[in-house]
Design a protein around this motif. Structure first.
Motif, PDB file in Angstrom:
ATOM      1  N   HIS A  53       0.857  -1.191   0.000  1.00  0.00           N
ATOM      2  CA  HIS A  53       0.000   0.000   0.000  1.00  0.00           C
ATOM      3  C   HIS A  53       0.892   1.239   0.000  1.00  0.00           C
ATOM      4  CE1 HIS A  53      -2.822   3.018   1.651  1.00  0.00           C
ATOM      5  NE2 HIS A  53      -3.682   2.337   0.918  1.00  0.00           N
ATOM      6  N   VAL A  54       0.695   2.105  -0.970  1.00  0.00           N
ATOM      7  CA  VAL A  54       1.475   3.329  -1.096  1.00  0.00           C
ATOM      8  C   VAL A  54       0.559   4.508  -0.764  1.00  0.00           C
ATOM      9  CG1 VAL A  54       2.864   4.758  -2.639  1.00  0.00           C
ATOM     10  CG2 VAL A  54       2.865   2.258  -2.912  1.00  0.00           C
ATOM     11  N   PRO A  55       0.817   5.224   0.341  1.00  0.00           N
ATOM     12  CA  PRO A  55      -0.022   6.369   0.700  1.00  0.00           C
ATOM     13  C   PRO A  55      -0.029   7.438  -0.383  1.00  0.00           C
ATOM     14  CG  PRO A  55       1.389   5.748   2.535  1.00  0.00           C
ATOM     15  CD  PRO A  55       1.866   4.974   1.331  1.00  0.00           C
ATOM     16  N   GLU A  56      -1.168   8.102  -0.545  1.00  0.00           N
ATOM     17  CA  GLU A  56      -1.294   9.102  -1.606  1.00  0.00           C
ATOM     18  C   GLU A  56      -0.345  10.282  -1.422  1.00  0.00           C
ATOM     19  OE1 GLU A  56      -4.980  11.383  -1.880  1.00  0.00           O
ATOM     20  OE2 GLU A  56      -5.386  10.912   0.201  1.00  0.00           O
ATOM     21  N   SER A  57       0.169  10.510  -0.229  1.00  0.00           N
ATOM     22  CA  SER A  57       1.081  11.621   0.015  1.00  0.00           C
ATOM     23  C   SER A  57       2.538  11.277  -0.294  1.00  0.00           C
ATOM     24  CB  SER A  57       0.970  12.079   1.474  1.00  0.00           C
ATOM     25  OG  SER A  57       1.276  10.996   2.337  1.00  0.00           O
ATOM     26  N   SER A  58       2.795  10.076  -0.793  1.00  0.00           N
ATOM     27  CA  SER A  58       4.164   9.631  -1.068  1.00  0.00           C
ATOM     28  C   SER A  58       4.818  10.464  -2.163  1.00  0.00           C
ATOM     29  CB  SER A  58       4.169   8.167  -1.492  1.00  0.00           C
ATOM     30  OG  SER A  58       3.644   7.362  -0.469  1.00  0.00           O
ATOM     31  N   THR A  59       6.099  10.734  -1.976  1.00  0.00           N
ATOM     32  CA  THR A  59       6.865  11.438  -2.990  1.00  0.00           C
ATOM     33  C   THR A  59       7.844  10.507  -3.707  1.00  0.00           C
ATOM     34  OG1 THR A  59       8.499  12.124  -1.350  1.00  0.00           O
ATOM     35  CG2 THR A  59       6.687  13.659  -1.812  1.00  0.00           C
ATOM     36  N   ALA A  60       8.129   9.364  -3.100  1.00  0.00           N
ATOM     37  CA  ALA A  60       9.033   8.392  -3.717  1.00  0.00           C
ATOM     38  C   ALA A  60       8.577   6.988  -3.364  1.00  0.00           C
ATOM     39  CB  ALA A  60      10.464   8.613  -3.232  1.00  0.00           C
ATOM     40  N   VAL A  61       8.671   6.100  -4.332  1.00  0.00           N
ATOM     41  CA  VAL A  61       8.332   4.697  -4.124  1.00  0.00           C
ATOM     42  C   VAL A  61       9.551   3.870  -4.525  1.00  0.00           C
ATOM     43  CG1 VAL A  61       6.859   2.793  -4.865  1.00  0.00           C
ATOM     44  CG2 VAL A  61       5.864   5.046  -4.493  1.00  0.00           C
TER      45      VAL A  61
END
Length: 157
Positions: A53-61
């Motif tokens: 799950h990648v939070p919508e506020s992420s800047t890098a994955v």
């Protein structure tokens, strides 16, 4: 934590949501925007890339070499703050979603060593800040669009 995953803005404010550690909520009271899902562990809205799950506020994955499978969902376009997307060395299949071209802040795309198919989406030409685009070692068909030369910041393909 080792190898995972997301980077969120450091200071909580209306323009910079709180970090996951500061924002655990009950998903039964969280309303996510269309296309986003609530993660039961954090209470944050985001997008699933395979089982992560990648939070919508992420800047890098950073999901390099995590053994992830399935398709990259079109909902990835809802991660509007992304500047870096690294899903290389996994087993993602199917085409690269056209919607990746909607991530206007994206500068780095690493999708090498998967099982991606289809053409390179021309929507990626909309990414004016794109510096690195690594798609090697996939089953992508067709010629690489020459128009990528028009992206002035693109340093490595």
């Amino acid at each position: 934590p080792e190898g995972l995953c997301v980077s969120v803005p450091p200071s909580p404010s209306p323009t910079n949501p709180p970090t996951p550690e500061a924002s655990i909520q009950d998903c039964s009271v969280v309303t996510c925007s269309d296309g986003l899902t609530c993660d039961e562990g954090t209470g944050l809205c985001g997008v699933y890339l395979s089982t992560v799950h990648v939070p919508e506020s992420s800047t890098a994955v950073w999901l390099r070499g995590k053994g992830l499978t399935g398709r990259i969902p079109k909902e990835i376009s809802l991660l509007e703050r992304l500047t870096l997307l690294d899903v290389s060395n996994n087993a993602f299949t199917g085409p690269i979603p056209e919607e990746v071209g909607e991530l206007q802040k994206l500068s780095f795309i690493f999708m090498s060593n998967n099982q991606l198919t289809g053409l390179v989406p021309t929507s990626l030409l909309q990414l004016q800040d794109l510096q690195y685009l690594h798609l090697n070692d996939n089953a992508i068909s067709g010629n690489f669009p020459l128009r990528f030369k028009e992206l002035g910041k693109l340093a490595s393909v």
